[in-house]
Design a protein around this motif. Structure first.
Motif, PDB file in Angstrom:
ATOM      1  N   UNK A 173     -33.222  -8.970  11.132  1.00  0.00           N
ATOM      2  CA  UNK A 173     -33.500  -8.260  12.373  1.00  0.00           C
ATOM      3  C   UNK A 173     -34.942  -7.873  12.587  1.00  0.00           C
ATOM      4  N   UNK A 174     -35.829  -8.340  11.744  1.00  0.00           N
ATOM      5  CA  UNK A 174     -37.257  -8.021  11.874  1.00  0.00           C
ATOM      6  C   UNK A 174     -38.052  -9.079  11.127  1.00  0.00           C
ATOM      7  N   UNK A 175     -39.313  -9.282  11.493  1.00  0.00           N
ATOM      8  CA  UNK A 175     -40.133 -10.270  10.791  1.00  0.00           C
ATOM      9  C   UNK A 175     -40.481  -9.800   9.381  1.00  0.00           C
ATOM     10  N   UNK A 176     -40.937 -10.711   8.522  1.00  0.00           N
ATOM     11  CA  UNK A 176     -41.196 -10.336   7.122  1.00  0.00           C
ATOM     12  C   UNK A 176     -42.168  -9.185   6.952  1.00  0.00           C
ATOM     13  N   UNK A 177     -43.248  -9.127   7.759  1.00  0.00           N
ATOM     14  CA  UNK A 177     -44.227  -8.057   7.553  1.00  0.00           C
ATOM     15  C   UNK A 177     -43.646  -6.690   7.910  1.00  0.00           C
ATOM     16  N   UNK A 178     -42.782  -6.628   8.927  1.00  0.00           N
ATOM     17  CA  UNK A 178     -42.134  -5.357   9.282  1.00  0.00           C
ATOM     18  C   UNK A 178     -41.136  -4.958   8.203  1.00  0.00           C
ATOM     19  N   UNK A 179     -40.373  -5.938   7.720  1.00  0.00           N
ATOM     20  CA  UNK A 179     -39.422  -5.666   6.640  1.00  0.00           C
ATOM     21  C   UNK A 179     -40.157  -5.150   5.409  1.00  0.00           C
ATOM     22  N   UNK A 180     -41.300  -5.750   5.089  1.00  0.00           N
ATOM     23  CA  UNK A 180     -42.054  -5.343   3.904  1.00  0.00           C
ATOM     24  C   UNK A 180     -42.539  -3.905   4.028  1.00  0.00           C
ATOM     25  N   UNK A 181     -43.010  -3.506   5.196  1.00  0.00           N
ATOM     26  CA  UNK A 181     -43.440  -2.118   5.384  1.00  0.00           C
ATOM     27  C   UNK A 181     -42.277  -1.167   5.145  1.00  0.00           C
ATOM     28  N   UNK A 182     -41.104  -1.511   5.679  1.00  0.00           N
ATOM     29  CA  UNK A 182     -39.915  -0.684   5.476  1.00  0.00           C
ATOM     30  C   UNK A 182     -39.565  -0.607   3.983  1.00  0.00           C
ATOM     31  N   UNK A 183     -39.631  -1.745   3.293  1.00  0.00           N
ATOM     32  CA  UNK A 183     -39.315  -1.766   1.863  1.00  0.00           C
ATOM     33  C   UNK A 183     -40.326  -0.951   1.067  1.00  0.00           C
ATOM     34  N   UNK A 184     -41.596  -1.023   1.441  1.00  0.00           N
ATOM     35  CA  UNK A 184     -42.611  -0.225   0.752  1.00  0.00           C
ATOM     36  C   UNK A 184     -42.355   1.260   0.916  1.00  0.00           C
ATOM     37  N   UNK A 185     -41.974   1.675   2.110  1.00  0.00           N
ATOM     38  CA  UNK A 185     -41.688   3.094   2.342  1.00  0.00           C
ATOM     39  C   UNK A 185     -40.468   3.525   1.520  1.00  0.00           C
ATOM     40  N   UNK A 186     -39.447   2.688   1.442  1.00  0.00           N
ATOM     41  CA  UNK A 186     -38.276   3.015   0.608  1.00  0.00           C
ATOM     42  C   UNK A 186     -38.697   3.202  -0.849  1.00  0.00           C
ATOM     43  N   UNK A 187     -39.524   2.301  -1.351  1.00  0.00           N
ATOM     44  CA  UNK A 187     -39.984   2.413  -2.737  1.00  0.00           C
ATOM     45  C   UNK A 187     -40.842   3.657  -2.923  1.00  0.00           C
ATOM     46  N   UNK A 188     -41.689   3.956  -1.936  1.00  0.00           N
ATOM     47  CA  UNK A 188     -42.516   5.159  -2.016  1.00  0.00           C
ATOM     48  C   UNK A 188     -41.643   6.409  -2.054  1.00  0.00           C
ATOM     49  N   UNK A 189     -40.566   6.420  -1.288  1.00  0.00           N
ATOM     50  CA  UNK A 189     -39.657   7.575  -1.325  1.00  0.00           C
ATOM     51  C   UNK A 189     -39.129   7.808  -2.732  1.00  0.00           C
ATOM     52  N   UNK A 190     -38.714   6.729  -3.393  1.00  0.00           N
ATOM     53  CA  UNK A 190     -38.189   6.882  -4.754  1.00  0.00           C
ATOM     54  C   UNK A 190     -39.260   7.389  -5.712  1.00  0.00           C
ATOM     55  N   UNK A 191     -40.480   6.904  -5.556  1.00  0.00           N
ATOM     56  CA  UNK A 191     -41.564   7.382  -6.414  1.00  0.00           C
ATOM     57  C   UNK A 191     -41.877   8.847  -6.146  1.00  0.00           C
ATOM     58  N   UNK A 192     -41.911   9.244  -4.883  1.00  0.00           N
ATOM     59  CA  UNK A 192     -42.172  10.644  -4.544  1.00  0.00           C
ATOM     60  C   UNK A 192     -41.075  11.547  -5.101  1.00  0.00           C
ATOM     61  N   UNK A 193     -39.834  11.096  -5.016  1.00  0.00           N
ATOM     62  CA  UNK A 193     -38.722  11.887  -5.551  1.00  0.00           C
ATOM     63  C   UNK A 193     -38.825  12.050  -7.067  1.00  0.00           C
ATOM     64  N   UNK A 194     -39.446  11.070  -7.724  1.00  0.00           N
ATOM     65  CA  UNK A 194     -39.622  11.140  -9.184  1.00  0.00           C
ATOM     66  C   UNK A 194     -40.854  11.948  -9.577  1.00  0.00           C
ATOM     67  N   UNK A 195     -41.623  12.422  -8.580  1.00  0.00           N
ATOM     68  CA  UNK A 195     -42.767  13.270  -8.867  1.00  0.00           C
ATOM     69  C   UNK A 195     -44.116  12.579  -8.814  1.00  0.00           C
TER      70      UNK A 195
END
Length: 312
Positions: A241-263
Motif C-alpha cells: 500500500x505504499x512505495x518502498x521509501x515510505x514503507x522504510x520510513x515507517x519501519x524505521x520509526x517502528x524500530x526507533x520506538x522499540x529502541x526508545x522503549x528500551x532506554x
C-alpha cells in the motif's frame, strides 16, 4: 456502572464522565493550541493510548502492527485510506486493521480532538475468540461507523487508565472491542502470495529490513531481485500500500520506538535505524506517532518504571 445488553459486564458508556483535555494527565505540547499524550497503561497490557488536539499537525502515510480505534470528540479529522478519504466527526468510530496504510489531517480549520486506542492484534484476536463466531483473522470491512456509545466507551477507557483503574479500563476496552466485532467484524480474507510480484515485494521488504540503516537505491534493489525499478515500485505498492521509501520510513520509526522503549537515547536511536540525525528522526517520528520521540520515551519511563498514569 451499568450492565450492557447482552454482555453481562461493565458498560460505562452512557453517562461516563468525559476526560478533560489537558488537566488530568501529563501531555506533550505540540505547538500553539495543540497537545498530545501517547502512552501505555501497565494495568492493560497490549494497549497503547493517544489523546490529542491537533490543528496544523498531519500524519504521514503509515501503518500499525495492531488495530486502531479512534473517536473524535471535537472538530473533524480527515483520514486518508486506500479506498479514499473519510471524515471522522464526533459520534463516529474509526476502525483500521493492522498493516493498512493511512494518513490523516485536520478536516476543518480548528482541527480535531480525539481519543484513540491501539490494541495489539493478539488482544483483539483473544476478544474475538471469546465473544464471536468469527474464525481465522478477525477484522473490519468498514473503516468508519456512526456509534456514539462506543465513542464514549473509548474515551471512558482513557479516563479509567488515567485514574489508574485497571479493572474499569480493561473491562471497558473489552466491551468496546467486542461490540465493534459483533456489529461490524468479519474474517479477513487471506491473500495467497501466488503472483511473482508479491514474491518480489516480499523479498524487497526483507532486504530493506536487513539493511535499514544503509538501504540500497531503488535501482540497486531491483537489480538484486532481477526486475526493473518501475516493476518493483508497482509490486511493492500493490503488496504493502505504499512505495518502498515510505514503507522504510515507517519501519524505521517502528524500530526507533522499540529502541526508545528500551532506554536508548533519541540521538542514538536515530542513527541506529538509519536517520541522518535526531531532528530527522523527530520530524518523521512525530508525523507517524503523533508526539516527538523524547516525549514518547518519557511516557514509557513513567508507565514502566513508576506505573503512574497521572501527573506526579
Amino acid at each position: 456502572m451499568s450492565t450492557p445488553g447482552g454482555m453481562g459486564g461493565v458498560d460505562g458508556a452512557a453517562g461516563a464522565p468525559e476526560p478533560r483535555e489537558a488537566a488530568d494527565a501529563p501531555v506533550t505540547a505540540c505547538g500553539k493550541d495543540e497537545w498530545a499524550r501517547h502512552w501505555q497503561y501497565p494495568g492493560v497490557p497490549g494497549l497503547d493510548l493517544l489523546r490529542a488536539r491537533y490543528v496544523r499537525h498531519s500524519f504521514s502515510r503509515h501503518s500499525h502492527e495492531g488495530f486502531v480505534f479512534g473517536a473524535v470528540f471535537r472538530g473533524i479529522e480527515d483520514v486518508v485510506m486506500p479506498q479514499g478519504t473519510i471524515r471522522a466527526c464526533p459520534g463516529t468510530v474509526v476502525m483500521i486493521n493492522p498493516e493498512v496504510p493511512h494518513s490523516a489531517h485536520a478536516g476543518v480549520p480548528e482541527g480535531w480532538s480525539y481519543a484513540t486506542l491501539y490494541p495489539s492484534a493478539q488482544v483483539v484476536a483473544a476478544i474475538a475468540d471469546e465473544t464471536t463466531n468469527l474464525r481465522g483473522t478477525a477484522g473490519f470491512a468498514e473503516t468508519i461507523v456512526e456509534d456514539p456509545d462506543t465513542a464514549r466507551l473509548i474515551r471512558a477507557v482513557h479516563k479509567a487508565a488515567e485514574e489508574g483503574n485497571a479493572l474499569a479500563a480493561d473491562s471497558l476496552l473489552r466491551i468496546a472491542v467486542a461490540g465493534l466485532l459483533r456489529r461490524h467484524g468479519q474474517t479477513l480474507p487471506v491473500r495467497p502470495p501466488t503472483a511473482a510480484g508479491a514474491r518480489t515485494a516480499a523479498l524487497a521488504k526483507g532486504l530493506l529490513e536487513e539493511r535499514m540503516a544503509e538501504p540500497p537505491s531503488l535501482e540497486q534493489l531491483a537489480n538484486e531481485l532481477g526486475t526493473g525499478p518501475f516493476a518493483l515500485l508497482r509490486a511493492f505498492r500493490t503488496a504493502y500500500g505504499m512505495p518502498p521509501h515510505t514503507w522504510l520510513t515507517n519501519a524505521r520509526v517502528r524500530s526507533a520506538r522499540r529502541l526508545l522503549e528500551a532506554g536508548t537515547a533519541p540521538a542514538e536511536a536515530a542513527t541506529a535505524v538509519g536517520f541522518t540525525d535526531q531532528p530527522h528522526l523527530n520530524r518523521h517520528f512525530t508525523r507517524i506517532v503523533g508526539v516527538p520521540p523524547g516525549a514518547y520515551q518519557r511516557e514509557r519511563a513513567r508507565t514502566y518504571k513508576t506505573g503512574r498514569g497521572r501527573r506526579p
